[in-house]
Write a protein that holds these residues in place. Structure first.
Motif, PDB file in Angstrom:
ATOM      1  N   SER A 182     -19.891   1.724   2.958  1.00 21.74           N
ATOM      2  CA  SER A 182     -21.279   1.632   2.519  1.00 21.74           C
ATOM      3  C   SER A 182     -21.756   2.941   1.920  1.00 21.74           C
ATOM      4  O   SER A 182     -22.428   2.962   0.881  1.00 21.74           O
ATOM      5  CB  SER A 182     -22.184   1.235   3.694  1.00 21.74           C
ATOM      6  N   PHE A 536     -25.003  -3.884  -1.349  1.00 26.97           N
ATOM      7  CA  PHE A 536     -25.870  -3.925  -0.171  1.00 26.97           C
ATOM      8  C   PHE A 536     -25.780  -5.275   0.527  1.00 26.97           C
ATOM      9  O   PHE A 536     -25.691  -5.354   1.757  1.00 26.97           O
ATOM     10  CB  PHE A 536     -27.307  -3.636  -0.602  1.00 26.97           C
ATOM     11  N   CYS A 539     -22.515  -5.697   2.503  1.00 27.16           N
ATOM     12  CA  CYS A 539     -22.372  -4.859   3.698  1.00 27.16           C
ATOM     13  C   CYS A 539     -23.439  -5.136   4.759  1.00 27.16           C
ATOM     14  O   CYS A 539     -23.194  -4.897   5.946  1.00 27.16           O
ATOM     15  CB  CYS A 539     -22.418  -3.380   3.315  1.00 27.16           C
ATOM     16  N   ARG A 540     -24.619  -5.628   4.342  1.00 28.29           N
ATOM     17  CA  ARG A 540     -25.727  -5.717   5.297  1.00 28.29           C
ATOM     18  C   ARG A 540     -26.295  -7.116   5.494  1.00 28.29           C
ATOM     19  O   ARG A 540     -26.942  -7.368   6.517  1.00 28.29           O
ATOM     20  CB  ARG A 540     -26.869  -4.798   4.827  1.00 28.29           C
TER      21      ARG A 540
END
Length: 648
Positions: A182, A536, A539-540
């Motif tokens: 990240s 983003f 990863c999130r």
């Protein structure tokens, strides 16, 4: 985001890699039977994996699903699984070769017991393969669920998925590795290339190839953007000068696609997927039919008449697609009526607000286009599912075709009408700019902000529950809470929508950017934000997807090439319509049309000659692949000679 102790031979402790979640009302006999089949030895028809039930979380409540299981494997099983799936790894001589346990010490990164030889993504892919190939033996139904029929050779996991007993299967995140990825990927704004090798290591080749294509497409747009800015600044009303820009478009859209094939081939070779044999496709979980004998597999499995599927396609799906195209055309004509009304209002009383009013119809139409695309997507998925395709590849090809045809018509029909029927270049420029900007804003909202906001809402309750377990140093969440947190995350549905968005942006740039040179600049800016928003989300926001060992971008390469052919026709037509070219044919419009068609055919011929002259695979890689094939044949000959000698 879970890291456990390494597996040992006894299997008493293991690294949890994959999560299986069964429906909360699943019969206990079915659970015991499934776990037994997963743990059974390979020679007994089992997957020979390690599996444990997930314990209750912090402040466990009754509504939590207790049927959540963690799956792992010993390193010996993972290595033998790597050989089963045909995994390619780097050999000591630097070439990429199929891994075999017999010569494992000849591979570059194999050290000790090989406990660091495979990446976590590769391990999870192997476990998924072993679960997918877990087959029924003599069972006629799932224990405790007599309605879920089985037959010898049927994939157990696929049947449980299709009947709703197996809710989801997903790989776990690895917290420290994800944190490092990240930070290097989107943690700070920087002018540098993406960490493609790290993305491939964590998410697999398919995901890495998408981000590589996004990056390549962005850099390929830079020359067009640099040329487009001065055209926009200095020659805004001088349409004649755009002939040069259109000519540049013709060469650009051909060259970048041919060079991309070489780029993707180089990456696929380096990652070991270029020469990897495609695995035999099993029937899709949703495929159904009458039980019969498959002469290819030698097993009994559902069979569905091909003629019946064709009838569904041509008598139902095709008319439905044509009806949707007609509705799209009807909406387009309403848009033109709105455009005419706004123009008449502005002509009667010109002012700042009536000038703003001129853009309102295009903005409304752009929003309607996105809504229609979304609704049609669901309808296309339903129809393609109803067509009952046996293989996932066939299902995807038919779905892509349906979606591409409608999206292309829905997004570009109005621009073609304005350009070649109305021949209003000022309105074309305005419509293209409004459609492009509005669609980009909507896509960023739908793809980045909305999923993140929804995920934050899901996470709040979980985070409040575990807050008392967390310290100021932000230590890891308890295993049970982390698994349940990931289980509630949105499921990543693949790169379909991402490639579709790039396809439409490529269309906006290659088809009509000669009348709006800033199109390339806007797409470059969109792609830069797309890199960060997609990173983003991966990863999130989304669960970790299983690795996809892809060698190229698949059917999307054909889609982009088809768009480039249409771009040749469009740009040639725009050049022929320019006053600068019409001046050479003042007396004969038919002669102008003949010359335009002739030049278009010459350029198409040049395009196909260029694609033939530029090899898809670079010469050094061709030589390496040929050498590996030669060595494999020689090794096979020696083995046959030894076998013959032993028999004699």
């Amino acid at each position: 985001m879970v890291q456990g102790p390494p597996a040992d031979s006894s299997g008493s402790r293991f690294t949890p890699l994959v999560v299986l979640e069964l429906a909360s009302d699943t019969n206990q006999d079915a659970i015991a039977w499934l776990l037994s089949r997963i743990r059974d030895q390979q020679q007994d028809g089992g997957a020979e994996l390690l599996v444990e039930q997930l314990g209750p979380g912090v402040d466990a409540q009754e509504k939590e699903n207790p049927n959540v299981f963690l799956v792992g494997a010993t390193w010996q099983r993972l290595l033998s699984g790597a050989e089963d799936v045909g995994l390619f790894k780097e050999f000591n001589d630097g070439s990429m070769r199929g891994f075999t346990c017999a010569n494992k010490h000849d591979f570059k990164d194999y050290q000790g017991d090989g406990d660091s030889f495979l990446s976590m993504a590769e391990c999870q892919y192997i476990i998924k393969h072993l679960l997918d190939t877990l087959r029924a033996k003599q069972e006629t139904h799932v224990p405790g669920h007599s309605e879920v029929k089985l037959y010898p050779g049927k994939s157990i996991v696929r049947r449980l998925q299709s009947k709703g007993i197996l809710v989801q299967v997903f790989p776990l995140h690895e917290k420290e590795e994800l944190k490092r990825l990240s930070f290097s990927w989107y943690g700070k704004v920087k002018l540098s290339l993406q960490p493609l090798d790290d993305i491939r290591h964590y998410y697999g080749e398919g995901q890495a190839l998408y981000f590589c294509f996004l990056e390549y497409f962005t850099f390929a747009l830079v020359p067009m953007a640099l040329i487009g800015v001065p055209y926009y600044l200095f020659d805004w009303e001088d349409y004649d000068k755009y002939v040069i820009f259109a000519a540049f478009n013709l060469v650009w859209c051909t060259v970048i696609l041919e060079l991309w094939k070489r780029c993707s081939a180089s990456l696929a070779y380096r990652w070991g997927t270029l020469s990897r044999k495609k695995a035999f496709e099993e029937p899709r979980p949703g495929f159904h039919g009458v039980l019969g004998f498959n002469p290819v597999t030698g097993r009994e499995e559902p069979l569905y008449p091909h003629a019946k599927r064709l009838l569904r396609i041509y008598l139902v799906s095709l008319p439905f697609v044509l009806l949707c195209l007609y509705l799209s055309l009807y909406v387009m004509m309403i848009y033109f009526q709105m455009e005419g009304w706004a123009l008449s209002v502005h002509d009667q009383e010109p002012s700042f607000w009536t000038g703003v009013l001129l853009f309102i119809p295009s903005i409304i139409y752009a929003v309607v286009i996105e809504v229609m695309n979304l609704i049609y997507r669901y309808a296309a998925e339903f129809l393609t599912e109803w067509e009952n395709h046996r293989l996932e590849s066939s299902y995807q090809n038919h779905l892509v075709l349906k979606v591409l045809v409608f999206n292309f018509f829905n997004c570009f029909a109005s621009l073609f009408y304005i350009a070649f029927v109305m021949q209003d270049m000022v309105l074309l420029r305005q419509s293209l700019a409004t459609l492009l900007i509005t669609s980009q804003i909507l896509n960023q909202f739908m793809e980045a902000f909305l999923p993140y906001w929804l995920q934050r809402r899901r996470n709040k309750k979980m985070m409040r529950k575990v807050q008392k377990r967390r310290t100021l140093e932000d230590k890891e969440l308890p295993l049970a809470e982390q698994v349940r947190l990931e289980a509630d995350m949105s499921t990543y549905l693949g790169t379909f929508d991402d490639y579709l968005e790039l396809f439409l942006l490529f269309g906006y740039v290659s088809l009509f950017s000669c009348v709006y040179p800033l199109a390339a600049v806007l797409v470059v800016l969109n792609n830069i934000t797309e890199v960060y928003s997609d990173a983003f989300k991966m990863c999130r926001v989304f669960k970790r997807p299983f690795s996809d060992p892809a060698a190229n971008i698949g059917v999307w390469q054909l889609a982009f090439e088809a768009m480039s052919v249409i771009a040749v026709v469009t740009n040639c037509s725009l050049i022929g319509m320019s006053p600068q070219v019409k001046a050479y044919f003042p007396d004969s419009e038919s002669q102008l049309i003949l010359w335009t068609v002739a030049i278009e055919h010459v350029l198409l011929a040049f395009k196909f000659i260029l694609s033939f002259l530029i090899p898809d695979v670079p010469k050094p890689i061709q030589i390496s692949l040929a050498r590996l094939e030669f060595e494999s044949l020689e090794a096979l000959k020696k083995k046959l000679v030894v076998n013959v000698a032993d028999r004699s």
